[in-house]
Design an enzyme around this catalytic site. Structure first.
Site, short mmCIF file in Angstrom:
data_model
loop_
_atom_site.label_atom_id
_atom_site.label_comp_id
_atom_site.label_asym_id
_atom_site.label_seq_id
_atom_site.Cartn_x
_atom_site.Cartn_y
_atom_site.Cartn_z
N HIS A 187 1.07 -1.27 0.00
CA HIS A 187 0.13 0.02 0.01
C HIS A 187 0.72 1.39 0.12
O HIS A 187 0.64 2.22 -0.93
CB HIS A 187 -1.01 -0.06 1.31
N GLU A 188 1.68 1.19 0.91
CA GLU A 188 2.51 2.42 1.12
C GLU A 188 3.43 2.84 -0.11
O GLU A 188 3.87 3.70 -0.56
CB GLU A 188 3.41 2.48 2.43
N HIS A 211 1.95 4.20 -2.95
CA HIS A 211 1.91 5.80 -2.90
C HIS A 211 3.31 6.29 -3.18
O HIS A 211 3.40 7.50 -4.10
CB HIS A 211 1.56 6.28 -1.34
#
Length: 252
Positions: free
Chosen positions: A73-74, A77
């Site tokens: 997820h990170e 980003h």
């Protein structure tokens, strides 16, 4: 599991680098992992009694899968930010999941929204792939359980982060919409912060209905976790409102 621009030095252990980005772990992350093992070890043992003490090793696999889900997820980003020329300074995993810090230069509503939605999109893609493989390979036993956990964790992380309120990624939808309509990012941030507060009230109201109505049994662990997460979201939302109001006040 949020992203945020800028950055301040923090006390966290750097255990790896991915694409040149330091990945840091706070001590609270290891506490979360220990709690997962303690909570889910007995559950795995009930499903597979033949495993004995190894059931807790499988529960540790739950924690590892959560780590990789949050990391994916990170990282999404960070890579999305990099594609716009915004250098990511760190990825941190902590009690509440994690966050990515980057320097946003010449940000626009569309770019900000794209970077924020990259994280949930990565989790939903992983959940979809896991679901496909689970059916295509006809998995059984512990392997099937771990794949099922991967699907559920990534689906939850992806969908939960799409809720429309800061500090969740979905809050950028509100922020970007107001920013695009008014030409003012700070007004967008304030609106998204208030939306985050409304999300908390909705979550707590839904939890209260489940507990009081007795339609579905809700464990004490679920209640405690839900309240803690709600507290975290409220704090983050309130901080965004405070910062936005301060910036607007200075400009006046």
């Amino acid at each position: 599991m949020t992203s945020r621009p800028g950055g301040r030095p923090k006390k966290a252990m750097t255990l790896m680098r991915i694409a040149g980005i330091p990945v840091r772990f706070r001590a609270s992350w290891f506490l979360v992992s220990a709690a997962i093992v303690a909570l889910f070890g007995p559950q795995v043992l009930r499903i597979f009694p033949e495993l004995g003490a190894l059931a807790y090793l499988v529960a540790l696999g739950y924690a590892v899968l959560l780590m990789f889900s949050v990391l994916a997820h990170e990282l999404a980003h960070a890579l999305a930010a990099r594609s716009f020329g915004w250098p990511a300074t760190e990825i941190e995993l902590n009690l509440w999941g994690g966050h990515t810090e980057f320097h946003a230069h010449r940000a626009t509503p569309a770019k900000s929204l794209a970077v924020s939605l990259a994280g949930p999109a990565a989790n939903l893609v992983i959940a979809g792939l896991g679901l496909y493989l689970s059916g295509a390979l006809a998995l059984t036993g512990v392997t099937a359980l771990l794949v099922e956990v991967t699907v559920l964790v990534n689906f939850f992380v992806g969908v939960f982060n799409l809720l429309p309120g800061l500090p969740l990624d979905g809050g950028r939808i509100v922020e970007s919409a107001v920013w695009a309509a008014t030409g003012d990012q700070d007004r967008g941030m304030r609106a998204a912060g208030w939306a985050g507060r409304l999300v908390v009230l909705a979550l707590l109201a839904g939890l209260a209905v489940l507990v009081v109505s007795g339609v579905r049994e809700v464990s004490l662990v679920v209640v405690v976790v839900a309240v803690m997460v709600s507290f975290f979201i409220w704090q983050g939302a309130s901080e965004n409102v405070r910062v936005a109001n301060a910036r607007l006040s200075r400009r006046r």
